[in-house]
Design an enzyme around this catalytic site. Sequence first.
Site, PDB file in Angstrom:
ATOM      1  N   ARG A   1       1.196   3.546  -3.226  1.00  0.00           N
ATOM      2  CA  ARG A   1       0.473   4.441  -4.135  1.00  0.00           C
ATOM      3  C   ARG A   1      -1.017   4.442  -3.837  1.00  0.00           C
ATOM      4  NH1 ARG A   1      -2.509   3.712  -8.652  1.00  0.00           N
ATOM      5  NH2 ARG A   1      -1.876   1.557  -9.068  1.00  0.00           N
TER       6      ARG A   1
ATOM      7  N   HIS B   1       0.519  -5.910  -8.319  1.00  0.00           N
ATOM      8  CA  HIS B   1      -0.145  -4.917  -9.169  1.00  0.00           C
ATOM      9  C   HIS B   1       0.744  -3.774  -9.640  1.00  0.00           C
ATOM     10  CE1 HIS B   1      -3.413  -2.554 -10.766  1.00  0.00           C
ATOM     11  NE2 HIS B   1      -3.211  -1.568  -9.899  1.00  0.00           N
TER      12      HIS B   1
ATOM     13  N   HIS C   1      -2.429  -5.281  -5.098  1.00  0.00           N
ATOM     14  CA  HIS C   1      -3.794  -4.776  -5.128  1.00  0.00           C
ATOM     15  C   HIS C   1      -4.677  -5.756  -4.362  1.00  0.00           C
ATOM     16  CE1 HIS C   1      -7.614  -3.252  -6.579  1.00  0.00           C
ATOM     17  NE2 HIS C   1      -7.004  -2.271  -7.211  1.00  0.00           N
TER      18      HIS C   1
ATOM     19  N   LEU D   1      -7.380  -7.973 -12.570  1.00  0.00           N
ATOM     20  CA  LEU D   1      -7.771  -6.890 -11.677  1.00  0.00           C
ATOM     21  C   LEU D   1      -9.286  -6.731 -11.552  1.00  0.00           C
ATOM     22  CD1 LEU D   1      -6.541  -4.568  -9.994  1.00  0.00           C
ATOM     23  CD2 LEU D   1      -6.851  -3.104 -11.994  1.00  0.00           C
TER      24      LEU D   1
ATOM     25  N   GLN E   1       3.354  -3.007  -4.713  1.00  0.00           N
ATOM     26  CA  GLN E   1       1.966  -2.966  -4.246  1.00  0.00           C
ATOM     27  C   GLN E   1       1.195  -4.204  -4.693  1.00  0.00           C
ATOM     28  OE1 GLN E   1      -1.316  -0.245  -5.916  1.00  0.00           O
ATOM     29  NE2 GLN E   1      -0.765   0.745  -3.998  1.00  0.00           N
TER      30      GLN E   1
ATOM     31  N   ARG F   1      -4.627   0.613  -0.170  1.00  0.00           N
ATOM     32  CA  ARG F   1      -4.527  -0.719  -0.762  1.00  0.00           C
ATOM     33  C   ARG F   1      -3.676  -1.677   0.068  1.00  0.00           C
ATOM     34  NH1 ARG F   1      -3.903   0.810  -7.209  1.00  0.00           N
ATOM     35  NH2 ARG F   1      -6.090   1.372  -7.505  1.00  0.00           N
TER      36      ARG F   1
ATOM     37  N   PHE G   1     -12.251   7.154  -3.704  1.00  0.00           N
ATOM     38  CA  PHE G   1     -11.282   6.065  -3.843  1.00  0.00           C
ATOM     39  C   PHE G   1     -10.498   5.951  -2.550  1.00  0.00           C
ATOM     40  CE2 PHE G   1      -9.173   3.778  -7.552  1.00  0.00           C
ATOM     41  CZ  PHE G   1     -10.368   3.424  -8.159  1.00  0.00           C
TER      42      PHE G   1
ATOM     43  N   GLU H   1     -10.749  -0.923  -8.028  1.00  0.00           N
ATOM     44  CA  GLU H   1     -11.095  -0.313  -6.744  1.00  0.00           C
ATOM     45  C   GLU H   1     -12.375   0.500  -6.845  1.00  0.00           C
ATOM     46  OE1 GLU H   1      -8.899   2.630  -3.514  1.00  0.00           O
ATOM     47  OE2 GLU H   1      -7.673   1.421  -4.874  1.00  0.00           O
TER      48      GLU H   1
END
Length: 571
Positions: free
Chosen positions: A385, A350, A237, A251, A235, A285, A122, A254
């Site tokens: 994050r 997000h 995304h 969404l 954040q 991100r 990730f 990821e």
Amino acid sequence: MTADYETHEHDVLIIGAGGAGLCAAIAALGQGATVGVVCKSLLGKAHTVMAEGGIAAAMANVDEADDWRTHFRDTMRGGKFLNNWRMAQIHAQEAPDRVHELEQWGALFDRTTDGEILQRAFGGHSFKRLCHVGDRTGLEMIRTLQDRGVHLGIDVYMECAITRLLKDGERVAGAFGYWRENGRFVVFKAKSVVIATGGIGKAWSITSNSWEYTGDGMALAYDAGAELMDMEFVQFHPTGMVWPPGVQGILVTEAVRGEGGILTNKNGERFMQRYDPEKMELSTRDVVARAIYTEAKEGRGTEHGGAYLDISHKPADYVKKKLPSMYHQFRELADVDITKGPMEVGPTCHYMMGGIRVEAETAAASIPGLFAAGEAAAGLHGANRLGGNSLSDLLVFGRRAGLAAAQGAGVAGPVNIDTDQIAEASQEMLEPFARKEGESPYRIHEALQEAMQRDVGIFRKEEDLRHGLAELQVLKERATRLRVEGSRLFNPGWHLARDLKSMLTVSEAVALSALERKESRGAHSRIDYPNYDEMVGKQNNIVTRDGVNMNLSQRPISAMPQELREILGEK
């Protein structure tokens, strides 16, 4: 005169039934406390189910070199060192145990060939670290925690909205709310209250967040006198759906990039080479979101203003096995077969890195009797994050909040709530019905979303932020004249009228904090201050209430111990 209301009493009251709330409930029950869980929606519908990619934990099942130190280092680097270092340390050290615990409670993870929990790559993580269940990890987490909590005997109050925290002197001692179905009022008395209400995304027009995410918990804590921290860090995304319009913002996990998906612009260029040639699509991100936004703004975007995300070079059976939700989502909502062609994606609001300021060890807020965990709490993630850290955050700090809340309840005296507070809360909720004329909550919400999307978005500058703050003051004034038609039964306009109060509070905190932070760091990008500022980067923004005014101050980040500095490669 106080309106009629029902009363319930518990040692610990938990507001929110997502991953953090359920972990807190299970932990508090284990200490022998009586526990009530209030949720705005139905049990099992929490936003945690939308977390698809996995749970970040340094279990070293796939990459043997991984351990808590590398997870700690990745989290601190991803958060641009604004994180609460002690929270980041606890999180990295305890996440593997919490995953094993979840497994013992019945969670069914994908497996390696030798039977260990499988882990995937990730963005921002140095190793394959995300424990997953296809791309439905959050759903499996909620199912498991819910079953565990119900088995242990939690009391759940579904479709109940909390509108005010009640206090006994300076101590939080309960909450006031109403049943969304019939509009009747309800009072909860508790020796400890845990806020686990999630984020604030519905203040923006393009968001991956569901209707519940209106910043309720942060606003409740702020109104009660608690501190909010680092509210500027929102954040976006990088990959939400952009077409058709009805699904904009939903969404796209990821995990698509974690499994080998590549990003291209309309010219077919793999553009992440320009922005992070080392990590490419697996950059953090904030970097990927700004890259897609920039490509579109400079004329290289897709037809609908995004970028192409393509996993079709992988075998169709592999894609369907690893990304079943994404396969069905695009087939059903966009008429796209992701095994044969690319997805069209773009940034979507997000996640909130800021929130209620809490202590690392106990998740205690800055006022007695109040605790917070999950997205509603600040500190762990710093300025940005990493993907997968949200689910391990829920497990680690949800549990710690529940333990500390139960221990606090065990030493607290009897709860005594002044009925004047209840009368005020009742009156506030009934006022919109009494007005013969006034403002529509839907119009104000639409204007708020437009203002936040336009002025407090991915890229920010002083002129826009000041314009946004001025617009928020106008909207706050308009919101004092809200009018709601009909009765208290099944009244969505009334629900929104209350949610607006929370959204206006957190939106002002975000814009005010963003204006004050005169640097670019993590998810906060200032066009007029594009670089890091070493002095600004060593302090947290703290938001507090002073009567009707919102105060902003700075607090230095505490010094990190030498052994942790060495892990980060510092002397």
